[in-house]
Design an enzyme around this catalytic site. Structure first.
Site, PDB file in Angstrom:
ATOM      1  N   LYS A  39      48.115  42.095  47.618  1.00  0.00           N
ATOM      2  CA  LYS A  39      47.419  43.258  47.050  1.00  0.00           C
ATOM      3  C   LYS A  39      46.125  43.515  47.833  1.00  0.00           C
ATOM      4  O   LYS A  39      45.669  42.662  48.599  1.00  0.00           O
ATOM      5  CB  LYS A  39      47.111  43.002  45.572  1.00  0.00           C
ATOM      6  CG  LYS A  39      46.190  41.820  45.325  1.00  0.00           C
ATOM      7  CD  LYS A  39      46.208  41.417  43.848  1.00  0.00           C
ATOM      8  CE  LYS A  39      45.287  40.235  43.601  1.00  0.00           C
ATOM      9  NZ  LYS A  39      45.479  39.665  42.264  1.00  0.00           N
ATOM     10  N   TYR A  49      14.072  48.380  57.608  1.00  0.00           N
ATOM     11  CA  TYR A  49      13.604  49.099  56.421  1.00  0.00           C
ATOM     12  C   TYR A  49      12.785  48.175  55.534  1.00  0.00           C
ATOM     13  O   TYR A  49      13.184  47.034  55.271  1.00  0.00           O
ATOM     14  CB  TYR A  49      14.791  49.613  55.604  1.00  0.00           C
ATOM     15  CG  TYR A  49      15.533  50.766  56.220  1.00  0.00           C
ATOM     16  CD1 TYR A  49      14.904  52.000  56.430  1.00  0.00           C
ATOM     17  CD2 TYR A  49      16.864  50.635  56.587  1.00  0.00           C
ATOM     18  CE1 TYR A  49      15.601  53.064  56.982  1.00  0.00           C
ATOM     19  CE2 TYR A  49      17.564  51.691  57.136  1.00  0.00           C
ATOM     20  CZ  TYR A  49      16.932  52.910  57.335  1.00  0.00           C
ATOM     21  OH  TYR A  49      17.606  53.950  57.876  1.00  0.00           O
TER      22      TYR A  49
HETATM   23  C1  LIG Z   1      45.818  38.274  42.468  1.00  0.00           C
HETATM   24  C2  LIG Z   1      46.757  37.531  41.603  1.00  0.00           C
HETATM   25  C3  LIG Z   1      47.277  36.292  42.003  1.00  0.00           C
HETATM   26  C4  LIG Z   1      46.802  35.557  43.236  1.00  0.00           C
HETATM   27  O1  LIG Z   1      45.647  34.814  42.918  1.00  0.00           O
HETATM   28  P1  LIG Z   1      44.949  33.873  43.991  1.00  0.00           P
HETATM   29  O2  LIG Z   1      43.856  33.226  43.233  1.00  0.00           O
HETATM   30  O3  LIG Z   1      44.450  34.774  45.065  1.00  0.00           O
HETATM   31  O4  LIG Z   1      45.985  32.931  44.472  1.00  0.00           O
HETATM   32  C5  LIG Z   1      48.233  35.691  41.198  1.00  0.00           C
HETATM   33  N1  LIG Z   1      48.648  36.291  40.053  1.00  0.00           N
HETATM   34  C6  LIG Z   1      48.153  37.461  39.629  1.00  0.00           C
HETATM   35  C7  LIG Z   1      48.642  38.050  38.355  1.00  0.00           C
HETATM   36  C8  LIG Z   1      47.195  38.124  40.373  1.00  0.00           C
HETATM   37  O5  LIG Z   1      46.701  39.289  39.943  1.00  0.00           O
END
Ligand SMILES: *Cc1c(COP(=O)(O)O)cnc(C)c1O
Length: 369
Positions: free
Chosen positions: A36, A260
């Protein structure tokens, strides 16, 4: 590099990390590579391809649109949309053959309508809330009425899952409590001969820490990128380096104010370097006067306020830094390292936010296959 700032992702390291994670799980358990947010800022499509090539049987995304992007790239493995989908996103998911997360009767009703319209069945995973306190059906509310609503011809019930709130913490109690609630929901399903084929709970931290959470599938995000879900995690290689170049050097006397707000004033003569990266690229303003970069194998401080498009680095006058030198903003340079974890500490956050925050205008380049 056209622009002098870029991200380089080593896909061989993604492969290494998947192989390593597979040594930590049972041979019958599969890996879902979570890609994602554009593969945590690394680039979803190249990472997904490398992960699948290295043996990840599943992919996970947050949005149906992210799954669609992977399907359009020709990726065929099962993809689960982990987040909540609107009716429009559900339709996209059905059309793209993405697995959908459901946890209310409304989701099921909407999906059935879509299935009739599209002429396809939908693959669904039931999300149980066992203590994350976010999305999901409260685990104890899973009952016979729910089961009946799943037993309809339009839906293929592929999985049941939950998500841990504290698996990265030193304290195991929270995860134990969540696991116990999940196990009793699974017992209920088993008693009704209704266990779907995929049962999953573990994120990266739980995968590495709690073998009892692996079930049939583990959902690994952070770890596949080589980032540590907790401080003493081992065996992972960070895949992302973020680099720029020195574009200007000037030697200034003591008492010289920088940037700045003049928040930094030199205490002795120094070389000041201009580096063309700033907060609009995801190099956070919160790191002003606190972060380090690496040049020629040495770490040097970022001084003054970080601006939108550039920052300044201070170097002792005698150090041989020149225009064109590579500046490592994140990653290894010789024997020194700037880690995502240290940058995260500098903004009171976690490495996830550092890498997903690297801006769109920073081009990504890939090494390895
Ligand atoms: C993002 C996500 C993961 C992955 O989590 P990590 O800590 O990056 O391994 C697993 N399950 C769900 C439902 C997520 O949203």
């Amino acid at each position: 590099m056209a622009r002098r700032t870029e991200v380089v992702v080593d896909l061989d390291r993604i492969r290494h990390n998947i192989h390593y994670l597979k040594t930590r799980i049972d041979a019958r358990c599969a890996v879902m590579a979570v890609v994602k947010a554009d593969g945590y800022g690394h680039g979803a499509i190249p990472v997904a391809r490398a992960a699948v090539d290295a043996g990840a049987a599943w992919l996970g995304v947050a949005l149906a649109e992210e799954g669609e992007e992977l399907r359009r790239a020709g990726i065929r493995v099962p993809i689960l949309v982990l987040g909540t989908s609107t009716p429009e996103q559900m339709e996209l998911a059905v059309r793209q053959r993405l697995d959908i997360t459901v946890y209310t009767p409304d989701h099921l009703a909407t999906l059935r309508t879509i299935c009739h319209r599209v002429g396809r069945f939908a693959r669904v995973h039931l999300k149980l809330d066992t203590g994350m306190g976010r999305i999901g059906l409260e685990a104890e509310q899973l009952d016979d009425a729910w089961l009946a609503s799943f037993r309809v011809p339009e839906l293929e019930w592929v999985g049941v899952f939950t998500h841990f709130a504290t698996s990265d913490a030193a304290e195991p109690e929270g995860t134990r409590r969540q696991l116990a609630r999940f196990l009793s929901a699974l017992n209920f399903l088993r008693g009704r001969a209704s266990l779907p084929p995929q049962i999953h709970a573990a994120n990266s931290a739980a995968l590495l820490r709690y073998p009892g959470t692996h079930f049939t599938l583990v959902r690994a995000g952070l770890a596949i990128y080589g980032l540590k879900p907790f401080i003493d995690a081992e065996g992972l290689l960070p895949a992302l380096s973020w680099r720029s170049q020195v574009v200007f050097v000037k030697t200034v006397p003591a008492g010289f104010a920088v940037g700045y707000g003049h928040t930094y004033v030199t205490k002795q003569p120094q070389k000041l370097l201009a580096v063309p990266v700033g907060y609009a690229d995801g190099y956070r303003r919160a790191w002003s006067n606190s972060s380090f970069v690496a040049i020629r194998g040495f770490r040097y401080p970022v001084v003054g306020r970080i601006s939108m498009d550039q920052l300044t680095v201070a170097v002792p006058v005698e150090d041989p830094v020149v225009v064109g030198d590579v500046v490592t903003l994140l990653g290894a340079d010789g024997l020194v390292m700037v880690s995502a974890e240290e940058l995260a500490d500098g903004m009171d956050s976690i490495s996830y936010e550092v890498v997903t925050g690297i801006g769109k205008r920073v081009p990504r380049r890939y090494q390895g296959n």
